[in-house]
Motif scaffolding. Structure first.
Motif, PDB file in Angstrom:
ATOM      1  N   UNK A   1       0.874  -1.041  -0.123  1.00  0.00           N
ATOM      2  CA  UNK A   1      -0.041  -0.529   0.216  1.00  0.00           C
ATOM      3  C   UNK A   1       0.897   1.477  -0.509  1.00  0.00           C
ATOM      4  N   UNK A   2       0.154   1.984  -0.500  1.00  0.00           N
ATOM      5  CA  UNK A   2       0.995   3.265  -0.871  1.00  0.00           C
ATOM      6  C   UNK A   2       1.449   3.900   1.259  1.00  0.00           C
ATOM      7  N   UNK A   3       0.598   3.571   2.097  1.00  0.00           N
ATOM      8  CA  UNK A   3       0.660   4.172   3.399  1.00  0.00           C
ATOM      9  C   UNK A   3       2.552   2.624   3.962  1.00  0.00           C
ATOM     10  N   UNK A   4       2.565   1.892   3.389  1.00  0.00           N
ATOM     11  CA  UNK A   4       3.623   1.075   4.108  1.00  0.00           C
ATOM     12  C   UNK A   4       5.320   0.874   3.226  1.00  0.00           C
ATOM     13  N   UNK A   5       4.323   2.243   1.917  1.00  0.00           N
ATOM     14  CA  UNK A   5       6.017   1.964   1.123  1.00  0.00           C
ATOM     15  C   UNK A   5       6.587   3.572   2.025  1.00  0.00           C
ATOM     16  N   UNK A   6       5.578   4.605   3.036  1.00  0.00           N
ATOM     17  CA  UNK A   6       6.075   5.698   3.372  1.00  0.00           C
ATOM     18  C   UNK A   6       6.305   5.568   4.194  1.00  0.00           C
ATOM     19  N   UNK A   7       5.203   4.218   4.912  1.00  0.00           N
ATOM     20  CA  UNK A   7       6.012   4.695   6.851  1.00  0.00           C
ATOM     21  C   UNK A   7       6.931   3.329   7.134  1.00  0.00           C
ATOM     22  N   UNK A   8       6.678   1.827   6.174  1.00  0.00           N
ATOM     23  CA  UNK A   8       7.768   1.551   6.978  1.00  0.00           C
ATOM     24  C   UNK A   8       8.771   1.291   5.948  1.00  0.00           C
ATOM     25  N   UNK A   9       8.259   1.559   4.101  1.00  0.00           N
ATOM     26  CA  UNK A   9       9.103   0.705   3.438  1.00  0.00           C
ATOM     27  C   UNK A   9      10.184   2.461   3.522  1.00  0.00           C
ATOM     28  N   UNK A  10       9.796   3.455   3.433  1.00  0.00           N
ATOM     29  CA  UNK A  10      11.120   4.730   3.337  1.00  0.00           C
ATOM     30  C   UNK A  10      11.241   5.161   4.596  1.00  0.00           C
ATOM     31  N   UNK A  11      10.747   4.433   5.801  1.00  0.00           N
ATOM     32  CA  UNK A  11      10.747   5.018   6.619  1.00  0.00           C
ATOM     33  C   UNK A  11      10.665   6.760   7.122  1.00  0.00           C
ATOM     34  N   UNK A  12       9.591   6.764   6.299  1.00  0.00           N
ATOM     35  CA  UNK A  12       8.343   8.437   6.444  1.00  0.00           C
ATOM     36  C   UNK A  12       9.882   9.246   5.660  1.00  0.00           C
ATOM     37  N   UNK A  13      10.593   9.431   4.964  1.00  0.00           N
ATOM     38  CA  UNK A  13      11.440   9.833   3.883  1.00  0.00           C
ATOM     39  C   UNK A  13      10.571  10.523   2.758  1.00  0.00           C
ATOM     40  N   UNK A  14       9.939  10.390   2.614  1.00  0.00           N
ATOM     41  CA  UNK A  14       8.043  11.251   1.673  1.00  0.00           C
ATOM     42  C   UNK A  14       7.273  11.282   3.088  1.00  0.00           C
ATOM     43  N   UNK A  15       7.178  12.047   2.010  1.00  0.00           N
ATOM     44  CA  UNK A  15       5.877  14.093   3.219  1.00  0.00           C
ATOM     45  C   UNK A  15       4.501  12.661   3.104  1.00  0.00           C
ATOM     46  N   UNK A  16       4.142  12.394   2.072  1.00  0.00           N
ATOM     47  CA  UNK A  16       3.031  12.266   1.714  1.00  0.00           C
ATOM     48  C   UNK A  16       3.174  10.755   1.044  1.00  0.00           C
ATOM     49  N   UNK A  17       1.746  10.301   1.178  1.00  0.00           N
ATOM     50  CA  UNK A  17       1.364   9.203   0.650  1.00  0.00           C
ATOM     51  C   UNK A  17       1.041   9.917  -1.084  1.00  0.00           C
ATOM     52  N   UNK A  18       0.868  10.135  -1.298  1.00  0.00           N
ATOM     53  CA  UNK A  18       0.305  10.482  -2.733  1.00  0.00           C
ATOM     54  C   UNK A  18       1.556  11.309  -3.374  1.00  0.00           C
ATOM     55  N   UNK A  19       1.876   9.891  -4.508  1.00  0.00           N
ATOM     56  CA  UNK A  19       3.834  10.358  -4.942  1.00  0.00           C
ATOM     57  C   UNK A  19       3.597   9.658  -6.269  1.00  0.00           C
ATOM     58  N   UNK A  20       4.845  10.331  -6.901  1.00  0.00           N
ATOM     59  CA  UNK A  20       4.578   9.670  -8.274  1.00  0.00           C
ATOM     60  C   UNK A  20       6.279   8.816  -8.204  1.00  0.00           C
ATOM     61  N   UNK A  21       6.952   7.872  -8.866  1.00  0.00           N
ATOM     62  CA  UNK A  21       7.964   8.147  -8.545  1.00  0.00           C
ATOM     63  C   UNK A  21       8.797   7.335 -10.401  1.00  0.00           C
ATOM     64  N   UNK A  22      10.158   7.744 -10.848  1.00  0.00           N
ATOM     65  CA  UNK A  22      10.841   7.603 -11.825  1.00  0.00           C
ATOM     66  C   UNK A  22      12.027   6.776 -12.037  1.00  0.00           C
ATOM     67  N   UNK A  23      12.977   6.541 -12.098  1.00  0.00           N
ATOM     68  CA  UNK A  23      14.206   6.178 -12.095  1.00  0.00           C
ATOM     69  C   UNK A  23      14.809   6.979 -13.087  1.00  0.00           C
ATOM     70  N   UNK A  24      16.167   7.759 -12.756  1.00  0.00           N
ATOM     71  CA  UNK A  24      16.614   8.151 -13.769  1.00  0.00           C
ATOM     72  C   UNK A  24      18.127   7.918 -13.382  1.00  0.00           C
ATOM     73  N   UNK A  25      18.795   7.143 -14.892  1.00  0.00           N
ATOM     74  CA  UNK A  25      20.794   7.178 -14.920  1.00  0.00           C
ATOM     75  C   UNK A  25      21.382   7.468 -13.117  1.00  0.00           C
ATOM     76  N   UNK A  26      20.805   6.002 -12.068  1.00  0.00           N
ATOM     77  CA  UNK A  26      20.838   5.787 -10.939  1.00  0.00           C
ATOM     78  C   UNK A  26      20.593   6.559 -10.334  1.00  0.00           C
ATOM     79  N   UNK A  27      19.554   7.267  -9.810  1.00  0.00           N
ATOM     80  CA  UNK A  27      19.057   7.716  -9.412  1.00  0.00           C
ATOM     81  C   UNK A  27      16.691   7.912  -9.581  1.00  0.00           C
TER      82      UNK A  27
END
Length: 320
Positions: free
Chosen positions: A250-276
């Motif tokens: 879930x978005x909440x699991x990503x924000x709170x548990x996987x990313x350890x609150x490094x994201x400010x919100x459950x509303x996000x988009x993610x992309x990968x570009x050249x090592x980042x």
């Protein structure tokens, strides 16, 4: 709650016109929605469990009187008069730079939230300042004792700094349906820096998050550009679920548990570009209930009083 940005400055004409037109369009619409089928929610994971933003601690103390509240600040229980506790919380949550009607709305929401928890025998963890400004003290004094009710009962009046252009239904974050915590639009939040903010993480940082919290070696799974995929959204920009190295979270699991609150919100988009990994986020906080900056926008640009703000964000409630 961390204050993202005060919206007291005059917005551009385009932003102001959009705020007016959107509010006029949706104020007449019912936001009541059917309870989600629990079978549609994502299954369990092996993520480490961490405390959530809505956490509260059990209390075995005697029932508090009507004029006394209890909260936890940095793990320490503090009890006091309702006016003192609420004033300290409002100072921490908003501060004197916010409009008076927004401050009053925050005072009623905070009082209700604390009372809701205290009567259930729990003590919520909240920020609180040691001193209160004259402006906040005056706003709190005008409304202290007033609360939000749904069918005669205190509501769980959750709030956050800003929403992702709209709030999110309670069951989409915490799994529990509450009829007064429905998704409503909050166009004032789209004028904030927190709307469309970008956070960048190195490939190594994300690999470490996944390995430590998901117990998966992401390089054994696939190339980095496939670690995050198949996003599903709910209530606008909020992530309902996303596959991380093949496991649906879930978005909440990503924000709170996987990313350890490094994201400010459950509303996000993610992309990968050249090592980042580049996360674009919208809003600040869990997104359920009143937006503090959205409340300030309603007071500033539309002249809403505190009752109008509260009954807009908490649908079907009354203030008394």
């Amino acid at each position: 709650m961390i204050q993202v940005q005060n919206v007291q400055q005059q917005p551009s004409q385009d932003v102001r016109e959009q705020l007016y037109s959107q509010l006029e369009d949706y104020m007449g619409l019912s936001s009541t929605k059917k309870k989600m089928d629990s079978s549609e929610k994502s299954g369990g994971t092996t993520l480490k469990r961490k405390s959530s933003e809505q956490s509260s601690s059990s209390s075995n103390s005697k029932a508090l009187s009507k004029n006394t509240l209890a909260i936890k600040v940095n793990g320490k229980t503090i009890k006091g008069s309702a006016q003192n506790i609420v004033g300290r919380v409002v100072e921490a949550e908003m501060g004197a730079s916010f409009r008076e009607e927004a401050l009053k709305a925050q005072a009623v929401a905070a009082y209700t939230y604390i009372r809701y928890n205290n009567q259930k025998g729990t003590i919520p963890s909240l920020p609180a300042k040691s001193s209160v400004s004259a402006k906040v003290e005056d706003a709190v004094e005008q409304v202290i004792g007033e609360a939000l009710y749904y069918q005669g009962e205190y509501i769980n009046a959750t709030y956050c700094a800003s929403n992702a252009g709209n709030s999110v239904d309670s069951e989409n974050v915490w799994g529990g349906y509450l009829p007064y915590l429905r998704s409503v639009e909050s166009p004032g939040d789209t004028t904030l820096k927190a709307y469309g903010a970008v956070k960048r993480f190195s490939e190594e940082e994300i690999a470490q998050y996944i390995e430590e919290n998901l117990d998966v070696d992401p390089y054994d799974y696939s190339d980095p550009d496939e670690w995050f995929e198949d996003e599903e959204y709910i209530n606008g920009r909020y992530v309902d679920s996303i596959r991380v190295c093949g496991r649906r979270l879930s978005g909440r699991e990503v924000r709170e548990e996987l990313m350890e609150f490094a994201l400010p919100s459950v509303a996000f988009e993610v992309e990968y570009d050249d090592g980042e990994f580049i996360f674009t986020t919208y809003g600040y906080g869990h997104g359920v209930g009143m937006s503090q900056n959205g409340a300030n926008a309603l007071a500033t640009y539309l002249g809403y009083d505190y009752k109008e703000i509260l009954t807009y964000y908490y649908q079907g409630t009354e203030v008394k």
